[in-house]
Design a protein around this motif. Structure first.
Motif, PDB file in Angstrom:
ATOM      1  N   ARG A  59       0.547  -1.343   0.081  1.00 25.31           N
ATOM      2  CA  ARG A  59      -0.244  -0.584   0.513  1.00 25.31           C
ATOM      3  C   ARG A  59       0.901   1.041   0.012  1.00 25.31           C
ATOM      4  O   ARG A  59       1.047   1.660  -0.640  1.00 25.31           O
ATOM      5  CB  ARG A  59      -1.311  -0.091   0.683  1.00 25.31           C
ATOM      6  CG  ARG A  59      -1.336   1.401   1.532  1.00 25.31           C
ATOM      7  CD  ARG A  59      -2.883   1.123   2.448  1.00 25.31           C
ATOM      8  NE  ARG A  59      -3.757   2.666   2.595  1.00 25.31           N
ATOM      9  CZ  ARG A  59      -5.188   2.915   2.986  1.00 25.31           C
ATOM     10  NH1 ARG A  59      -5.184   1.351   3.697  1.00 25.31           N
ATOM     11  NH2 ARG A  59      -5.273   3.874   2.846  1.00 25.31           N
ATOM     12  N   TYR A  60       1.756   1.196   0.772  1.00 29.92           N
ATOM     13  CA  TYR A  60       3.011   2.317   0.681  1.00 29.92           C
ATOM     14  C   TYR A  60       4.682   2.127   0.241  1.00 29.92           C
ATOM     15  O   TYR A  60       4.674   1.432   0.105  1.00 29.92           O
ATOM     16  CB  TYR A  60       3.079   2.391   2.631  1.00 29.92           C
ATOM     17  CG  TYR A  60       1.409   2.957   3.351  1.00 29.92           C
ATOM     18  CD1 TYR A  60       0.522   4.135   3.171  1.00 29.92           C
ATOM     19  CD2 TYR A  60       0.712   2.206   3.923  1.00 29.92           C
ATOM     20  CE1 TYR A  60      -0.138   4.383   3.669  1.00 29.92           C
ATOM     21  CE2 TYR A  60      -0.285   2.332   4.360  1.00 29.92           C
ATOM     22  CZ  TYR A  60      -1.075   3.361   4.409  1.00 29.92           C
ATOM     23  OH  TYR A  60      -2.298   3.295   4.782  1.00 29.92           O
ATOM     24  N   ASP A 109       0.347   7.295  -0.681  1.00 23.24           N
ATOM     25  CA  ASP A 109      -0.351   6.158  -0.391  1.00 23.24           C
ATOM     26  C   ASP A 109      -0.669   5.072  -1.090  1.00 23.24           C
ATOM     27  O   ASP A 109      -1.436   6.135  -1.887  1.00 23.24           O
ATOM     28  CB  ASP A 109      -1.848   6.839   0.822  1.00 23.24           C
ATOM     29  CG  ASP A 109      -3.036   5.841   0.908  1.00 23.24           C
ATOM     30  OD1 ASP A 109      -2.835   4.382   0.478  1.00 23.24           O
ATOM     31  OD2 ASP A 109      -3.038   6.104   2.536  1.00 23.24           O
ATOM     32  N   GLN A 126      -2.562   3.563  -2.526  1.00 22.07           N
ATOM     33  CA  GLN A 126      -3.981   3.110  -2.738  1.00 22.07           C
ATOM     34  C   GLN A 126      -4.775   4.320  -2.566  1.00 22.07           C
ATOM     35  O   GLN A 126      -6.497   3.981  -3.928  1.00 22.07           O
ATOM     36  CB  GLN A 126      -4.639   2.634  -1.790  1.00 22.07           C
ATOM     37  CG  GLN A 126      -5.868   1.845  -1.357  1.00 22.07           C
ATOM     38  CD  GLN A 126      -6.489   1.296   0.010  1.00 22.07           C
ATOM     39  OE1 GLN A 126      -5.737  -0.016   0.007  1.00 22.07           O
ATOM     40  NE2 GLN A 126      -6.924   1.844   1.045  1.00 22.07           N
ATOM     41  N   GLU A 127      -4.742   4.971  -1.817  1.00 20.64           N
ATOM     42  CA  GLU A 127      -5.717   6.396  -2.336  1.00 20.64           C
ATOM     43  C   GLU A 127      -4.927   7.503  -3.237  1.00 20.64           C
ATOM     44  O   GLU A 127      -5.415   8.507  -3.853  1.00 20.64           O
ATOM     45  CB  GLU A 127      -5.365   7.257  -0.837  1.00 20.64           C
ATOM     46  CG  GLU A 127      -6.551   6.527   0.427  1.00 20.64           C
ATOM     47  CD  GLU A 127      -7.450   5.682   0.005  1.00 20.64           C
ATOM     48  OE1 GLU A 127      -8.476   6.880   0.126  1.00 20.64           O
ATOM     49  OE2 GLU A 127      -8.276   5.076   0.760  1.00 20.64           O
ATOM     50  N   ASP A 128      -3.802   7.676  -3.204  1.00 16.15           N
ATOM     51  CA  ASP A 128      -2.922   8.346  -4.657  1.00 16.15           C
ATOM     52  C   ASP A 128      -2.217   7.772  -4.766  1.00 16.15           C
ATOM     53  O   ASP A 128      -1.076   7.969  -5.105  1.00 16.15           O
ATOM     54  CB  ASP A 128      -2.583   9.350  -3.430  1.00 16.15           C
ATOM     55  CG  ASP A 128      -1.346  10.628  -4.603  1.00 16.15           C
ATOM     56  OD1 ASP A 128      -2.188  10.555  -4.902  1.00 16.15           O
ATOM     57  OD2 ASP A 128      -0.681  10.988  -3.940  1.00 16.15           O
ATOM     58  N   CYS A 169       2.295  12.026   1.614  1.00 17.25           N
ATOM     59  CA  CYS A 169       1.874  12.899   3.228  1.00 17.25           C
ATOM     60  C   CYS A 169       2.782  12.477   4.331  1.00 17.25           C
ATOM     61  O   CYS A 169       2.531  12.080   5.350  1.00 17.25           O
ATOM     62  CB  CYS A 169       0.230  12.281   3.448  1.00 17.25           C
ATOM     63  SG  CYS A 169       0.807  10.108   2.267  1.00 17.25           S
ATOM     64  N   TYR A 210      -1.200  10.177   9.076  1.00 20.02           N
ATOM     65  CA  TYR A 210       0.239   9.090   9.102  1.00 20.02           C
ATOM     66  C   TYR A 210       1.250   9.206  10.048  1.00 20.02           C
ATOM     67  O   TYR A 210       2.204   8.213   9.119  1.00 20.02           O
ATOM     68  CB  TYR A 210       0.486   9.272   7.251  1.00 20.02           C
ATOM     69  CG  TYR A 210      -0.670   9.447   5.987  1.00 20.02           C
ATOM     70  CD1 TYR A 210      -0.857   7.916   5.534  1.00 20.02           C
ATOM     71  CD2 TYR A 210      -1.137  10.352   5.565  1.00 20.02           C
ATOM     72  CE1 TYR A 210      -1.981   7.611   4.834  1.00 20.02           C
ATOM     73  CE2 TYR A 210      -2.247  10.113   4.962  1.00 20.02           C
ATOM     74  CZ  TYR A 210      -2.676   8.922   4.337  1.00 20.02           C
ATOM     75  OH  TYR A 210      -3.793   8.568   3.063  1.00 20.02           O
TER      76      TYR A 210
END
Length: 535
Positions: free
Chosen positions: A442-443, A471, A473-475, A482, A488
């Protein structure tokens, strides 16, 4: 039914082939039916990563199964020691016929020639697209024709000869294309392809806000850094008054100049080198988009020859009854930017450059149409080759075999992390800062430690040592760093500890101010298990 006979292994690698430029990956920008067959009849990997996103170090990692600080091939200027153990030596000792053809790019001269191969022919340096010269055991040899066809011919000729002389002896062949490396010169038969406009990437006009400074200063922009030679355009005589940019005399690419238009763009024109077509522009935005379309046309046309030749290889294996018991792999030495973030080229740990395409077909083991979402790295290739061949994986290799992933099983505790390190080597051409980092499912955490030494316009007074956390997943476009966001904080701690553990596991250490050895008390000092970074 699985065969008890050891498989042949055909490893085909391109240079700078982005995953998005294989239609099986779904980007929809080109059509590669023969490469797609590997995915349809085998497995496609979505998370295969390079440990150093540049040609020479990646090739060394693939050959040795080691990270670059161990095999000592860290930059484009590095040369591999032919006395080092490598996967070809293990395969040959294990009873395989071994060969290497195409791009080597890990030094020249007897101390750095390919070793472990029964036969080899490699292009010097980057080589030429047309009528390339090859370095062979017997000396220099010239081959008329197009490089991608010739490299395929040499590979198939070795397989045919081995079949005739040693019909029961398995082969391990590394077929390594020059394409689609810069300067993107296609075969004549593909010059009319991809004339329809290609959609601009969502991040093409990236302003590099909310990111580390490294993204902003890099000299890999489609808008500013492509040259007349890159795009097959006539370069006019004269200096700045004729719209010429800086002369790139310090690069191994070419001495042609970047395309810089005058303020009054309506007085600027470009001319096609082959047919004399004149291009004029009403705005600088129109010029930038012209450069992108021209770049993509040339890039994708060179890939079409790779796809054609993959078709030739697959057809030969079928005709000879070898298809079921031959592992066929297609990959690239790293990813490549296709206009994402406004860039071309590679080097960065950002996803488009970091991700390698990886397709593999082996009917005796792999279920057709399989997709793997586990993380693998290029240091894992060599151990996997040996495991597939039923040979011992030597202890010097740092990579891990992923044969079980090919069978559709993810082992408990599988290494869902990828480590990357790009060493600064006075890159005044691309302006890329040195960095290292870690990615899990994810990261992504990146540390930019370069002080600008050797990069034009920067220096010790212009240090920018920064962290980035994305991130994924989100970005997924990696637009927002972040690392400093409070929500975070726990992720930063977790990823920093993961980075520390990985560096300790592979024996890598932080480097300060571009030196080649770690210095106690400088650079990012990560306390054991603390996740806290001190400077």
């Amino acid at each position: 039914m699985a065969s008890s006979k050891r498989p042949n292994i055909l490893f085909v690698m391109a240079d700078d082939h982005a995953a998005k430029a294989i239609s099986a990956y779904g980007a929809g920008i080109n059509n590669t039916p023969h490469l797609d067959r590997l995915a349809k009849e085998g497995m496609l990997f979505n998370h295969c990563y390079v440990t150093n996103s540049i040609c020479t170090p990646s090739r060394a990692a693939i050959l040795t199964g080691q990270h670059n600080h161990v095999n000592d091939v860290m930059t484009l200027d590095s040369a591999i020691n032919s006395r080092l153990p490598n996967v070809a030596k293990s395969m040959r000792t294990g009873g395989y016929a071994t060969a290497m053809y195409g791009k080597w790019h890990m030094g020249e001269g007897r101390a750095h020639e390919p070793s472990g191969f029964d036969d080899w022919a490699v292009i010097p340096g980057q080589g030429e697209y047309w009528d390339p010269a090859f370095i062979t055991k017997a000396g220099m040899a010239n081959h008329p024709g197009y490089a991608t066809d010739i490299i395929t011919d040499l590979s198939l000729d070795f397989i045919k000869k081995n079949r005739q002389e040693n019909p029961d002896k398995p082969f391990f062949v590394m077929c390594q294309h020059k394409a689609p490396h810069r300067s993107w010169e296609c075969d004549d038969k593909h010059k009319e392809l991809y004339k329809d406009p290609i959609r601009l990437p969502d991040t093409f006009t990236d302003d590099y806000k909310n990111r580390a400074r490294a993204a902003k200063v890099a000299k890999m922009r489609v808008s500013d850094d492509l040259t007349y030679y890159d795009l097959g355009l006539v370069q006019p005589d004269g200096g700045s008054k004729h719209g010429l940019g800086e002369k790139m005399t310090n690069t191994w690419f070419f001495t042609d100049r970047k395309i810089k238009a005058p303020e009054d763009i309506t007085k600027f024109k470009l001319i096609d080198k082959e047919d004399g077509t004149v291009f004029t522009f009403q705005s600088h935005t129109e010029l930038t988009e012209f450069k992108f379309q021209r770049y993509m046309q040339r890039y994708l046309r060179t890939i079409q020859s790779i796809d054609d030749n993959m078709g030739r290889m697959l057809q030969y294996l079928e005709d000879e009854g070898l298809a079921d018991n031959t592992v066929v792999i297609y990959t690239s030495d790293q990813g490549f930017f296709l206009g994402e973030h406004g860039w071309f080229d590679k080097r960065f740990m950002y996803e488009e450059s970091f991700q390698m395409p990886f397709l593999i077909k082996y009917p005796n083991l792999i279920k057709p149409g399989s997709v793997c979402n586990d993380i693998v790295c290029n240091v894992d290739f060599a151990p996997t080759f040996l495991d597939l061949a039923g040979l011992r994986v030597p202890s010097y290799m740092q990579g891990v075999t992923f044969k079980s992933l090919l069978q559709g099983t993810t082992p408990e505790g599988w290494q869902q992390v990828a480590y990357h390190r790009y060493w600064m080597h006075n890159d005044m051409v691309h302006g890329c800062y040195a960095h290292y980092g870690i990615r899990n499912k994810r990261y992504k955490l990146i540390y930019w430690y370069n002080d600008g030494l050797g990069i034009e316009g920067t220096g010790p007074a212009d240090d920018h040592k920064e962290w980035e956390l994305f991130d994924c997943q989100e970005d997924p476009l990696e637009l927002f760093n972040c690392h400093s966001e409070p929500k975070y904080a726990d992720v930063v701690k977790e990823m920093t500890e993961l980075l520390e553990d990985k560096m300790a596991d592979i024996g890598d250490v932080p480097v300060h101010f571009g030196h080649w050895a770690a210095s106690e008390g400088v650079g990012p000092q990560i306390g054991a298990g603390s996740g806290e970074v001190k400077y």
